[in-house]
Write a protein that holds these residues in place. Structure first.
Motif, PDB file in Angstrom:
ATOM      1  N   ALA A  94      57.023  93.233  11.214  1.00 40.11           N
ATOM      2  CA  ALA A  94      57.623  94.093  12.127  1.00 40.11           C
ATOM      3  C   ALA A  94      59.329  93.861  11.774  1.00 40.11           C
ATOM      4  O   ALA A  94      59.872  94.993  11.910  1.00 40.11           O
ATOM      5  CB  ALA A  94      57.464  93.744  13.703  1.00 40.11           C
ATOM      6  N   THR A  95      59.710  93.158  11.049  1.00 41.73           N
ATOM      7  CA  THR A  95      60.879  92.758  10.875  1.00 41.73           C
ATOM      8  C   THR A  95      61.190  93.804   9.678  1.00 41.73           C
ATOM      9  O   THR A  95      62.509  94.482   9.783  1.00 41.73           O
ATOM     10  CB  THR A  95      61.258  91.176  10.154  1.00 41.73           C
ATOM     11  OG1 THR A  95      60.925  90.231  10.946  1.00 41.73           O
ATOM     12  CG2 THR A  95      62.624  91.236   9.870  1.00 41.73           C
ATOM     13  N   ASP A 196      59.823  98.299  19.648  1.00 42.48           N
ATOM     14  CA  ASP A 196      59.150  97.002  19.246  1.00 42.48           C
ATOM     15  C   ASP A 196      58.186  96.536  19.920  1.00 42.48           C
ATOM     16  O   ASP A 196      58.550  96.086  21.072  1.00 42.48           O
ATOM     17  CB  ASP A 196      60.437  96.049  19.053  1.00 42.48           C
ATOM     18  CG  ASP A 196      59.927  94.661  18.478  1.00 42.48           C
ATOM     19  OD1 ASP A 196      58.623  94.321  18.639  1.00 42.48           O
ATOM     20  OD2 ASP A 196      60.758  93.786  17.916  1.00 42.48           O
ATOM     21  N   SER A 227      52.616  94.187  15.064  1.00 41.42           N
ATOM     22  CA  SER A 227      52.665  93.145  14.036  1.00 41.42           C
ATOM     23  C   SER A 227      51.154  92.583  14.089  1.00 41.42           C
ATOM     24  O   SER A 227      50.889  91.786  15.332  1.00 41.42           O
ATOM     25  CB  SER A 227      53.829  92.350  14.283  1.00 41.42           C
ATOM     26  OG  SER A 227      53.605  91.196  13.542  1.00 41.42           O
ATOM     27  N   LYS A 230      51.335  88.899  15.480  1.00 45.39           N
ATOM     28  CA  LYS A 230      51.275  88.528  16.850  1.00 45.39           C
ATOM     29  C   LYS A 230      49.982  88.747  17.248  1.00 45.39           C
ATOM     30  O   LYS A 230      49.257  88.440  18.331  1.00 45.39           O
ATOM     31  CB  LYS A 230      52.340  89.462  17.681  1.00 45.39           C
ATOM     32  CG  LYS A 230      53.641  88.862  17.221  1.00 45.39           C
ATOM     33  CD  LYS A 230      54.258  87.482  17.455  1.00 45.39           C
ATOM     34  CE  LYS A 230      55.507  87.270  17.093  1.00 45.39           C
ATOM     35  NZ  LYS A 230      56.166  87.528  15.884  1.00 45.39           N
ATOM     36  N   LYS A 238      53.070  88.378   8.235  1.00 42.09           N
ATOM     37  CA  LYS A 238      54.160  89.466   8.013  1.00 42.09           C
ATOM     38  C   LYS A 238      53.451  90.662   7.543  1.00 42.09           C
ATOM     39  O   LYS A 238      53.762  91.363   6.588  1.00 42.09           O
ATOM     40  CB  LYS A 238      55.013  88.912   7.157  1.00 42.09           C
ATOM     41  CG  LYS A 238      55.876  87.670   7.548  1.00 42.09           C
ATOM     42  CD  LYS A 238      56.793  87.898   8.839  1.00 42.09           C
ATOM     43  CE  LYS A 238      58.076  88.299   8.658  1.00 42.09           C
ATOM     44  NZ  LYS A 238      58.883  88.326   9.808  1.00 42.09           N
TER      45      LYS A 238
END
Ligand code: PMP
Ligand code: GLN
Length: 393
Positions: A94-95, A196, A227, A230, A238
């Motif tokens: 998500a970053t 997000d 993501s 999670k 990632k």
């Protein structure tokens, strides 16, 4: 010689507290990660894909099987109708998805509304893109915004609104009324929402995640970010998902193209398999986490802590002032990790301005023994702080 947006940043509070915990052997209830290794079947798929699968560059937008699986998953669980080819892009967490959204959608001078407390990657990347952050300050215990707050924050220059729901660090899940209110403002101001939603599967007490993209008028103006880290408790993987209408996806994918270009194909294949073969994972995983939340909350209350509600995420918060501790959150956390052997995260680190500094975030995605040791050590930290409230402020 360096760009001050980055050169002037401190190391993230997660890294700082985990580093202190490692150095002193403290119980780590700071940085958010499970101590369980994650679903064995998905990890086996990844291992198999490394040994026997394709290990060269995958397609830039992601493996077709994963993009299809993401669209299918959101169709089943959130009633969304996403076209996997024109509306789903796979990113390196998500970053990266957040960075792609900011770089792909912000033009210099655009205003970007963000709610504090905010996740630490937002502001530097918004500023790198030339955006001007407009901060809305939320407060415990409910962390909700009001119509008046939105009226003050929105302006004719508002381009984006960043919403984190369920929210890290607060553990709050926004009620439908608040989402509808935000959608109303986005539509009225012709703004795009960057959502997000990495914690979308980690909600408790039978709650169901409601994506902002599903609200009236939002389908064409929302970037939805997820993501796998999670979803499956594999935070180091990632593998992120960027979902948006085709016109937005076009810009997002151009930013993604030069951020990472692609994401490891073997992990993508394993996540695709996991989404298609999730069985009862999305019921048992939050149920187990809810049990851990309740264990930590009950233990902390027994020791005299005032515990705030947690409706989602891996986190619950304690209010130091209401727990009889007159110390600021950061001082308390530093003393706790150094002298009481337990790491936690000060919520003031999630504010850029006018921080709320009486709240400490604790991660409960841990085994019972770790939680119990954490409770005992936090009780010690509370006693130390109550005995010498001035000592470490
Ligand atoms: N946003 C929020 C709110 C998060 O809590 C996290 C990770 N904890 C991220 C983004 C980053 O997700 P990823 O690890 O997939 O990059
Ligand atoms: N998101 C995780 C947390 O809130 C940490 C991620 C990180 O260390 N960057 O604890």
């Amino acid at each position: 010689m360096a760009n001050p947006i980055f050169a002037n940043l401190p190391t993230t509070v997660f890294e700082e507290m985990s580093g202190l915990a490692r150095a002193s052997g403290a119980v780590n209830l700071g940085q958010g990660f499970p101590d369980d290794p994650g679903p064995a079947a998905i990890r086996a798929k990844a291992a198999d894909a490394v040994l026997n699968g394709y290990n060269q560059y995958p397609p830039m937008a992601g493996l077709a099987e994963l993009r299809q699986a993401v669209a299918g998953h959101y169709g089943r669980t959130q009633g969304l109708d996403l076209d996997w080819q024109s509306e789903v892009t796979i990113t390196s967490g998500a970053t990266e998805a957040l960075a792609a959204a900011f770089l792909g959608l912000i033009e210099p001078g655009d205003e970007v509304i963000c709610f504090q407390p905010l996740y630490d990657s937002y502001l530097p990347m918004i500023r790198l893109a030339g955006g001007v952050a407009k901060l809305v300050r939320l407060e415990p215990p409910h962390w909700r915004f009001t119509r008046e707050m939105l009226e003050q924050a929105f302006s004719p220059r508002t381009r984006l609104v960043v919403l984190n729901n369920p929210m890290n660090p607060t553990g709050a899940v926004l009620p439908a009324d608040d989402l509808a209110l935000l959608a109303e403002f986005c539509v009225a101001h012709d703004a795009i929402a960057v959502c997000d939603e990495v914690w979308e599967q980690v909600v408790f007490d039978q709650a169901r995640h409601r994506p902002l993209i599903g609200f009236p008028g939002m389908r064409e103006r929302t970037v939805k970010i997820g993501s796998a880290g999670k979803m499956f408790g594999l935070t180091g993987w990632k593998v992120g998902f960027l979902c948006a209408a085709p016109a937005l996806t076009h810009a997002l994918s151009r930013a993604h193209q030069f951020l990472t270009f692609t994401t490891p194909p073997n992990l993508q294949a394993a996540v695709a398999w996991g989404l298609e073969n999730s069985g009862d994972w999305f019921e048992t995983m939050p149920r187990e986490l809810q049990r851990s939340r309740d264990r930590l909350a009950a233990g902390l209350r027994r020791e005299g802590f005032a515990v705030l509600d947690s409706q989602g995420t891996y986190f619950l918060n304690v209010d130091l002032a209401d727990s009889g501790v007159a110390m600021a959150d950061r001082a308390f956390c530093l003393q706790a990790v150094r002298e009481a052997g337990v790491a936690a995260i000060p919520v003031s680190a999630f504010y850029e301005a006018a921080p709320v500094s009486t709240i400490v975030r604790l991660c409960f995605s841990k085994g019972d023994a770790t939680l119990d040791a954490g409770i005992e050590r936090l009780a010690r930290a509370r006693e130390l702080a109550r005995r010498a409230p001035q000592a470490a402020t």
